[in-house]
Design an enzyme around this catalytic site. Structure first.
Site, short mmCIF file in Angstrom:
data_model
loop_
_atom_site.label_atom_id
_atom_site.label_comp_id
_atom_site.label_asym_id
_atom_site.label_seq_id
_atom_site.Cartn_x
_atom_site.Cartn_y
_atom_site.Cartn_z
N ASP A 142 42.53 70.39 22.06
CA ASP A 142 42.54 70.56 20.60
C ASP A 142 43.72 71.44 20.16
O ASP A 142 44.20 72.29 20.91
CB ASP A 142 41.21 71.20 20.17
CG ASP A 142 40.94 71.02 18.68
OD1 ASP A 142 41.63 70.22 18.03
OD2 ASP A 142 40.04 71.72 18.16
N HIS A 162 50.92 65.58 18.60
CA HIS A 162 50.25 64.72 19.58
C HIS A 162 51.21 64.31 20.69
O HIS A 162 50.82 64.22 21.86
CB HIS A 162 49.67 63.48 18.89
CG HIS A 162 48.57 63.81 17.91
ND1 HIS A 162 47.52 64.63 18.24
CD2 HIS A 162 48.37 63.44 16.62
CE1 HIS A 162 46.71 64.75 17.19
NE2 HIS A 162 47.22 64.04 16.19
N LEU A 199 42.81 62.58 42.66
CA LEU A 199 42.21 63.14 41.44
C LEU A 199 41.59 61.98 40.66
O LEU A 199 42.23 60.95 40.48
CB LEU A 199 43.29 63.82 40.58
CG LEU A 199 42.82 64.36 39.23
CD1 LEU A 199 42.07 65.68 39.40
CD2 LEU A 199 43.99 64.58 38.27
#
Ligand code: IPE
Ligand code: IPE
Ligand code: MG
Length: 238
Positions: free
Chosen positions: A22, A39, A133
């Site tokens: 965020d 972004h 991962l």
């Protein structure tokens, strides 16, 4: 004994870290830039955080990239975020695959543009045997929506009420097979869940930092893991 670059015994590294990425908008506004530039910067940072996760020995990383509520933003921003997802897949998939990252998606894929769905499904298929991962991308994800979806599936399959258990419900979540998050990191300081992993976070530890997502670097990630390593997880016991 420590074989993580951090000063933490390996058994104290969280197996699953989830992140609420965020503060992209505020990061941009504070620099006099349009929100979409935030972004963009956020995705640059994501690349660093993925690398750091591998380096630190985290096995599962879940990132909140677009919520079911984010559809309520202005159309240009929603479009921009859709474009960024495709762009990240186009530009990063090869490298992520080489590094052994397995991509998964949580949320409602079927409600996205068919071209995006195809790209995501291809990426999942390409990386399905990687195990360095596991990267869960929460895109068009909402915790309540996930629970509603699970209840619908359970009922459609005719599961009997007395057979519904905690373990069974977990198997009907988008995160099936993934352990619950040990640590949830939220950047930019908001003290709320924002509909993220509300079932899975029952006993997660939280780390909330005022740092905006594009500035959340490897060093601060390491500090979050050190902080986590010093927590006493009691699970209601003493
Ligand atoms: C997080 O940054 C990214 C998404 C929700 C897609 P925001 O866009 O929420 O940034 P702020 O909270 O407005 O600063
Ligand atoms: C949460 O951030 C969603 C993502 C990071 C994708 P928001 O910015 O949407 O959350 P609120 O609106 O501050 O709760
Ligand atoms: Mg926000």
């Amino acid at each position: 004994m420590s074989n993580s670059p951090l000063n933490i015994p390996i058994e104290k590294i969280p197996r699953h870290v989830a992140m609420i990425m965020d503060g992209n908008g505020r990061w941009a506004i504070s620099r006099g830039l349009p929100r979409l530039a935030g972004h963009k910067a956020g995705t640059e940072n994501l690349r660093r955080v993925i690398r750091a996760s591998v380096e630190f020995g985290v096995k599962y990383l879940t990132i909140y990239a677009f919520s079911t509520e984010n559809w309520g933003r202005p159309p240009e921003e929603v479009q921009g975020l859709m474009y960024i997802l495709q762009d990240v897949i186009d530009k990063e998939l090869g490298e992520l695959n080489k590094e052994g990252v397995q991509l998964r998606h949580i949320g409602r894929l079927e409600r996205l543009d068919p071209r995006i769905q195809q790209k995501v499904l291809k990426a999942i298929d390409l990386t399905k045997n990687n195990d360095k991962l596991i990267l869960n991308v929460a895109f068009n994800y909402g915790g309540r929506d996930e629970i509603v979806c699970a209840i619908q599936k359970l009922m459609n399959e005719g599961i009997r009420a007395e057979d519904v258990t905690d373990e069974l419900v977990s198997k009907y979540m988008f995160t099936v097979g993934v352990p619950d998050p040990d640590l949830i990191i939220r950047t930019s300081g908001e003290l709320r869940v924002s509909n993220f992993l509300i079932w899975q976070a029952a006993y997660s530890e939280w780390y909330i930092t005022p740092t905006f997502w594009p500035d959340f670097d490897r060093e601060e990630y390491g500090r979050a893991l050190e902080d986590f390593a010093n927590r006493d997880r009691r699970y209601g016991k003493i």
